[in-house]
Design an enzyme around this catalytic site. Structure first.
Site, short mmCIF file in Angstrom:
data_model
loop_
_atom_site.label_atom_id
_atom_site.label_comp_id
_atom_site.label_asym_id
_atom_site.label_seq_id
_atom_site.Cartn_x
_atom_site.Cartn_y
_atom_site.Cartn_z
N HIS A 184 -2.10 -40.80 27.27
CA HIS A 184 -1.14 -40.65 28.27
C HIS A 184 -0.87 -39.15 27.40
CE1 HIS A 184 2.54 -42.12 30.57
NE2 HIS A 184 3.47 -41.45 30.49
N GLU A 200 10.68 -34.91 38.56
CA GLU A 200 11.60 -34.76 37.57
C GLU A 200 11.59 -33.53 36.60
OE1 GLU A 200 11.09 -38.40 35.73
OE2 GLU A 200 11.94 -38.03 33.80
N LYS A 231 2.09 -37.73 36.04
CA LYS A 231 2.87 -36.95 35.30
C LYS A 231 2.55 -35.05 35.79
CE LYS A 231 5.03 -38.12 31.75
NZ LYS A 231 6.74 -38.32 31.92
C1 MUC Z 1 9.59 -38.64 30.64
O1 MUC Z 1 9.78 -37.82 30.49
O2 MUC Z 1 10.32 -39.75 31.21
C2 MUC Z 1 8.66 -41.81 30.48
C3 MUC Z 1 7.99 -41.83 31.15
C4 MUC Z 1 7.05 -40.89 30.19
O3 MUC Z 1 5.52 -41.03 31.68
O4 MUC Z 1 7.03 -40.36 29.94
C5 MUC Z 1 8.38 -40.91 29.93
C6 MUC Z 1 9.02 -39.88 29.59
MG MG Z 2 10.86 -37.44 32.20
#
Ligand code: MUC
Ligand code: MG
Length: 391
Positions: A40, A241, A187
């Site tokens: 991840h 985000e 991400k």
């Molecule tokens: C984050 O920054 O949101 C939560 C889900 C993910 O993939 O990373 C985390 C942290």
């Molecule tokens: Mg985040």
């Protein structure tokens, strides 16, 4: 003694006399390292196992409660590491509450705040264990202590974070076919932006009916965001985000003003004043709720109230918690009058073996809030023993 301390003392005294069985007799901690189903990746770290501190509390009547303090990649996502969390709970947080009534939720959290500055993940882990124990002892779900549940299931997103578009598409299609997830978080930030755009384009084209959120985890500059946000809008991305570093509120406000996609605040706001600061700066219109940021269940509910009062929408964030931490979040989320963006508590599914016995169900694109007293979960003791770090 100040007036406020006198009031706290009086409340403690009443609960103690009324219910001596709920006195906190012991608080124990254990570090566990839980492998994930795949690598991840985030902009600033990557994991193939997740580390947690599991908190176990015993009440005078023999009831046991569990809580969890999550981290991501050591002290990388935030400043707390499992080693620091365990040391600070053992040396400072536990001694501050031993002998108190577990039902004095506010007084116990205040006592922990006085014993250790910030330490939000550590405090949240202990706080969750106290809520679980109190609920189990009285036969009440934790949501009942938080105003009562308004919903029993929440739409739940899945994060795609291997960085390999073809693998990510295959993973997403499997989640869709199982009717577990239809909303995905990609991400970004561990590749160069142009490479990320190619990856994202490929994923969006392969998943035409899915809602897609992107999390940059602070990796972009204002200039990069100005350049690439229009492309994200063209691709139909619904939420972006934490594009820039916390502290760059003015720059984030400038990109938010130009962006057709709402900006979600994550790492930039842990405390109430930080949430207000982001809202006043117009640097975010959605807030990601996380126990590791707020430091406890009532504090998390207050964070939701503060963000909403500032006009922000709410998103149920996670830090890849197991079923223990997910259940603590769900107890709070279930009581919120509004939770516009659902949640992302996919943690119990991304770990190879969850630490609970399957009480949390993923069905019809929703995570179902566990029923039953306390957090509504039971512990997979064999898994816990197997993954506990040797002392
Ligand atoms: C984050 O920054 O949101 C939560 C889900 C993910 O993939 O990373 C985390 C942290
Ligand atoms: Mg985040």
């Amino acid at each position: 003694m100040s007036n406020s301390l006198a009031v706290e003392g009086a409340v403690s005294f009443i609960a103690e006399v009324a219910r001596p069985g709920q006195r906190i007799a012991a608080v124990e901690t254990m570090i566990v390292d839980v492998p994930t189903t795949r690598r991840h990746r985030l902009s600033n770290t990557e994991i193939s196992f997740q580390s947690y501190v599991i908190v176990r509390t015993a009440l005078a009547d023999g009831t046991i409660g569990y809580g969890e303090a999550a981290t991501l990649g050591g002290p990388r996502w935030a400043e707390e590491s499992v080693e620091a969390i365990k040391a600070n709970i053992d040396a400072y947080l536990a001694p501050a509450i031993i002998g108190q009534s577990a039902l004095d939720f506010e007084a116990n959290n205040l006592a922990m705040q006085k014993a250790a500055t910030r330490n939000n993940a550590a405090r949240a882990g202990v706080d969750s264990a106290l809520f679980d124990a109190a609920g189990k002892s009285l036969g009440l779900p934790v949501s009942q202590f938080l105003g009562g549940a308004l919903r029993d299931r929440i739409e739940v997103l899945w994060a795609l974070a291997s960085g390999d578009a073809e693998q990510e598409i295959e993973e997403a299609r499997a989640k869709l076919a199982a009717r577990e997830h239809r909303r995905f978080k990609i991400k970004l930030g561990f590749h160069e932006p142009a490479e990320d755009m190619a990856r994202l384009t490929r994923i969006v084209e392969a998943l035409p009916d899915c809602e897609i959120v992107c999390d940059v985890n602070q990796a972009w500059t204002e200039a990069t965001a100005i350049r690439y946000l229009p492309r994200l809008a063209e691709l139909g991305i619904v939420l972006i985000e934490q594009p820039l570093r916390p502290g760059l509120s003015a720059a984030t406000a400038r990109i938010a003003a130009r962006s057709k996609i709402p900006v979600m605040t994550d790492e930039a706001a842990f405390s109430g004043p930080e949430i207000v600061g982001q809202a006043v700066a117009a640097a975010g219109s959605v807030y990601s709720l996380k126990l590791v940021k707020s430091g406890g269940l009532l504090e998390l509910k207050r964070a939701a109230g503060i963000a909403q009062a500032c006009g922000m929408e709410l998103y149920g964030g996670c830090l890849l918690e197991t079923g223990i931490g997910a259940a603590a979040h769900l107890a709070v989320f279930s009581t919120l009058p509004r939770l516009e963006w659902g949640c992302e508590h996919f943690g119990p599914k991304i770990v190879k073996t969850d630490l609970t016995n399957g009480e949390i169900l993923f069905q019809d694109f929703h995570i179902h809030c566990p029923k039953g007293p306390g957090l509504g979960i039971s512990i997979n003791e064999a898994a816990l023993r197997q993954m506990a770090r040797p002392r």
